[in-house]
Design a protein around this motif. Structure first.
Motif, PDB file in Angstrom:
ATOM      1  N   TRP A 124       0.840  -1.207   0.000  1.00 42.99           N
ATOM      2  CA  TRP A 124       0.000   0.000   0.000  1.00 42.99           C
ATOM      3  C   TRP A 124       0.868   1.247   0.000  1.00 42.99           C
ATOM      4  CZ3 TRP A 124      -3.126  -2.413   4.557  1.00 42.99           C
ATOM      5  CH2 TRP A 124      -3.989  -3.405   4.045  1.00 42.99           C
ATOM      6  N   GLN A 179       3.796   1.441  -1.291  1.00 45.57           N
ATOM      7  CA  GLN A 179       4.375   1.528  -2.636  1.00 45.57           C
ATOM      8  C   GLN A 179       3.389   2.167  -3.607  1.00 45.57           C
ATOM      9  OE1 GLN A 179       5.327  -2.605  -3.109  1.00 45.57           O
ATOM     10  NE2 GLN A 179       7.332  -2.415  -2.132  1.00 45.57           N
ATOM     11  N   GLU A 180       2.118   1.770  -3.495  1.00 46.48           N
ATOM     12  CA  GLU A 180       1.101   2.362  -4.373  1.00 46.48           C
ATOM     13  C   GLU A 180       0.979   3.860  -4.118  1.00 46.48           C
ATOM     14  OE1 GLU A 180      -2.875   0.561  -4.455  1.00 46.48           O
ATOM     15  OE2 GLU A 180      -1.852  -1.387  -4.434  1.00 46.48           O
ATOM     16  N   ALA A 181       0.940   4.230  -2.824  1.00 49.88           N
ATOM     17  CA  ALA A 181       0.810   5.651  -2.480  1.00 49.88           C
ATOM     18  C   ALA A 181       2.029   6.422  -2.985  1.00 49.88           C
ATOM     19  CB  ALA A 181       0.662   5.807  -0.965  1.00 49.88           C
ATOM     20  N   ASP A 216       5.763  -1.452   9.214  1.00 52.92           N
ATOM     21  CA  ASP A 216       4.854  -2.175   8.324  1.00 52.92           C
ATOM     22  C   ASP A 216       4.826  -3.656   8.699  1.00 52.92           C
ATOM     23  OD1 ASP A 216       4.218   0.058   6.929  1.00 52.92           O
ATOM     24  OD2 ASP A 216       5.370  -0.419   5.129  1.00 52.92           O
ATOM     25  N   GLU A 266      -0.404  -4.456   6.362  1.00 54.43           N
ATOM     26  CA  GLU A 266       0.133  -4.165   5.033  1.00 54.43           C
ATOM     27  C   GLU A 266       0.030  -5.431   4.185  1.00 54.43           C
ATOM     28  OE1 GLU A 266       0.987  -2.419   2.716  1.00 54.43           O
ATOM     29  OE2 GLU A 266       1.762  -0.466   3.327  1.00 54.43           O
ATOM     30  N   HIS A 294       1.882   4.316   4.382  1.00 55.74           N
ATOM     31  CA  HIS A 294       0.968   4.557   3.256  1.00 55.74           C
ATOM     32  C   HIS A 294       0.049   5.736   3.562  1.00 55.74           C
ATOM     33  CE1 HIS A 294      -2.700   2.653   4.963  1.00 55.74           C
ATOM     34  NE2 HIS A 294      -1.889   1.757   5.490  1.00 55.74           N
ATOM     35  N   ARG A 295      -0.300   5.912   4.857  1.00 54.01           N
ATOM     36  CA  ARG A 295      -1.149   7.052   5.208  1.00 54.01           C
ATOM     37  C   ARG A 295      -0.387   8.372   5.076  1.00 54.01           C
ATOM     38  NH1 ARG A 295      -3.919   7.098  10.229  1.00 54.01           N
ATOM     39  NH2 ARG A 295      -3.035   9.157  10.596  1.00 54.01           N
TER      40      ARG A 295
END
Ligand code: SF4
Ligand code: SF4
Ligand code: SF4
Ligand code: SF4
Lengths: 149, 422
Positions: B101, B103-105, B382, B388, B412-413
């Protein structure tokens, strides 16, 4: 012969973890003389008055440790657990290369990244004096395991 | 006391799923089946080895003129956003030790900033992907390798350091379906420029001169093709060729050493694996130690169609770069899931300092990068303090559940919040 179970009788058996271990593992390290009874903070509480002295008496009668893991060298890879002759027949998890379950009867557990001898009495080396097994030590990549028998 | 069983370890890309954890007041105190490498993540203060303590970051900080000042979360995000938006050539660096997550952010943030995302292990993984793009890929999950592979080579890898339980769980000692006797049913070899602890379990153990690895792989290929070894071919090529020829199912686990040996080594190894694959299953497997390196490349392949570093400098035509970024061009860095200043060479660190390149660091622990960062944002660990997703080294995605409470938000936040501040 005084064993881990006898030592455990004189520990709080609450597995509070303040020593960084469970009571059973702490008992094993008392037997291998790597820890001393004073290092369990709970035993200093009034409820346990006299236990530390009793443990010292017990340990004086206990057999000297024959199998030792050098915690400084050990990296917790678990090869000893997988290669152990006793585990081969008695611990399907270890056969597969996985860690034994918490309550499994095993010679070693890996705790906090270090191999801890919890049941030296299960080691086949103790039973078959003639043909001494040393598979765990032979395969340990850091040469952390030694025997005095 | 509370016992949690079968917990997954986010210590390395093995993602061992057999940890039993004893908690006291919500903090892990004793962890069963974890190796030394993984325990450092669970127990920041290690009772057994107090000399290896790592300091946790607690408050967001901004440093001005070398003095760190505690600030609010919003103030730190505002400063970080200002630094990154004012930069001409910002880079988002790290992410191999971040959950999926995060990584996506980070990828969304990179696109929004018209920046470049630089995976910490790009110098290792890019040559691997280039080699398999050229020679083809044969792949297998770790359980299949455990059950079937009877010939295992560690090349430029010391799994006992980078992923300590790899050998015991999957590659060497575990007993599998067709490898019932474990190590007795497998041939295990190693190639390295150093002599490591593996020497005791690997036969042959081929210690080779630096930069001779590509030549060794070529000589093995020649030998497999029936050509006699030339006089200047590295020694032991025939031994290794015989080792491969005897295999029914083989795998070469490549460590970071392969990247140090020059860009051709992966190419030659992939060619060799492809040649062997004509007759039998043969896997070329990169061992990236970082716990979710595989997740990062899965994401890049899915979102950009390429496993290389995405660069949004020209948002109309984003590119993907296989060669590592030139840090001399970079004028602002956000670091997460890696310790940039530990990784860079001394001259590169000096250059960043001299040019006063501002660093925004997200980290659970104090490290070299946070010590030099303009903005520090503490994050939860994480997979230990925050849920995660991570991808095991063979690409298996797993959900990591938190086992302890967090004192900082998950990365991620923080990355998503930062994106809102731009
Ligand atoms: S500190 Fe004492 S009571 Fe607590 S786990 Fe250790 S031995 Fe048991
Ligand atoms: S094999 Fe050696 S290094 Fe590995 S866990 Fe056992 S004692 Fe420790
Ligand atoms: S010596 Fe004992 S502990 Fe070691 S492998 Fe043999 S049975 Fe297991
Ligand atoms: S090998 Fe990796 S995943 Fe397994 S216990 Fe060690 S650090 Fe954790």
């Amino acid at each position: 012969m005084i064993g881990q179970a006898d030592i455990l009788e004189f520990l709080p058996r609450t597995d509070c973890g303040q020593c960084g271990l469970t009571c059973a593992e702490f008992a094993a390290l008392l037997l291998s003389r790597e820890r001393s009874p004073e290092e369990c903070p709970v035993l200093h509480e009034p409820d346990y008055a006299g236990y530390i002295e009793a443990l010292h008496e017990l340990l004086a009668q206990a057999p000297p440790p024959v199998m030792q893991v050098d915690a400084e060298r050990c990296n917790g890879c678990g090869i000893c657990v997988a290669m152990c002759e006793y585990h081969l027949g008695n611990c399907p998890e270890a056969r597969l290369g996985r860690g034994p379950r918490f309550h499994d009867l095993v010679v070693f557990h890996i705790v906090n990244g270090t191999a801890v001898v919890v049941r030296q009495d299960l080691c086949t080396r103790m039973l078959q004096a003639a043909e001494k097994c040393s598979k765990c030590a032979e395969h340990c990549p850091t040469e952390a395991i030694s025997f005095k028998l | 006391m509370e016992l949690k069983e079968s917990i997954i370890c986010p210590g390395c890309a093995c993602l061992c799923d057999d940890l039993d954890i004893i908690l006291e007041n919500g903090r892990p105190v004793a962890i069963h089946n974890v190796c030394t490498w993984g325990v450092g993540k669970f127990l920041a203060e290690k009772k057994l080895r107090p000399n290896k303590e790592r300091r946790r970051l607690t408050d967001p900080q901004i440093s001005r003129h070398g003095r760190a000042e505690k600030v609010s979360y919003e103030a730190a995000l505002g400063e970080a956003a200002a630094i990154l938006t004012q930069a001409r050539r910002p880079v988002i660096y790290g992410l191999a030790n971040s959950g999926a997550w995060a990584q996506e952010a980070a990828l969304a943030l990179t696109a929004n900033l018209k920046a470049r995302l630089e995976p910490a292990d790009l110098a290792f993984m890019a040559p691997f992907y280039q080699a398999v793009q050229k020679h083809g890929l044969f792949w297998a999950p770790l359980e299949v390798i455990r059950d079937e592979a009877d010939a295992v080579v560690y090349w430029g890898a010391n799994p006992l350091h980078s992923c300590p339980r790899h050998a015991v769980r999957y590659a060497v000692f575990a007993r599998g379906r067709f490898t019932e006797r474990g190590i007795e049913d497998r041939q295990v070899a190693a190639v390295d420029i150093y002599r490591t602890e593996l020497a005791g379990i690997c036969h042959p153990y081929i210690q080779i001169d630096p930069f001779q690895e590509a030549a060794l792989a070529e000589a093995v290929m020649a030998s497999l093709n029936g050509h006699p070894a030339s006089e200047d071919a590295p020694a032991d090529a025939d031994k290794l060729a015989a080792f491969f020829a005897n295999a029914a199912y083989g795998v070469i686990f490549c460590g970071r050493g392969v990247a140090y040996g020059g860009p051709q080594v992966f190419d030659r190894l992939a060619a060799l694996a492809a040649r062997l694959n004509e007759k039998k299953p043969f896997v070329l497997f990169p061992l990236s130690g970082d716990f979710n390196s595989a997740g990062l490349y899965e994401l890049l392949l899915r979102e950009t169609g390429s496993p290389f570093a995405p660069d949004f400098a020209d948002p109309a035509a984003p590119t993907s770069q296989a060669s590592p970024v030139d840090f001399q061009e970079v004028d602002a860095v956000l670091v997460t899931g890696a310790d940039l200043l530990w990784f860079l060479q001394a001259e590169q660190v000096q250059d960043l300092k001299k040019r006063q390149v501002p660093i925004v660091a997200l980290s659970p622990f104090a490290d070299r990068t946070t010590a030099q960062a303009r903005v520090c944002l503490p994050v939860a660990l994480d997979g230990i303090e925050a849920a995660e997703i991570a991808y095991r080294m063979d690409g298996l995605p797993v959900l990591l559940r938190p086992v302890a409470s967090a004192s900082a938000p998950p990365a991620h936040r923080v990355l998503a919040d930062l994106n809102l501040f731009l």
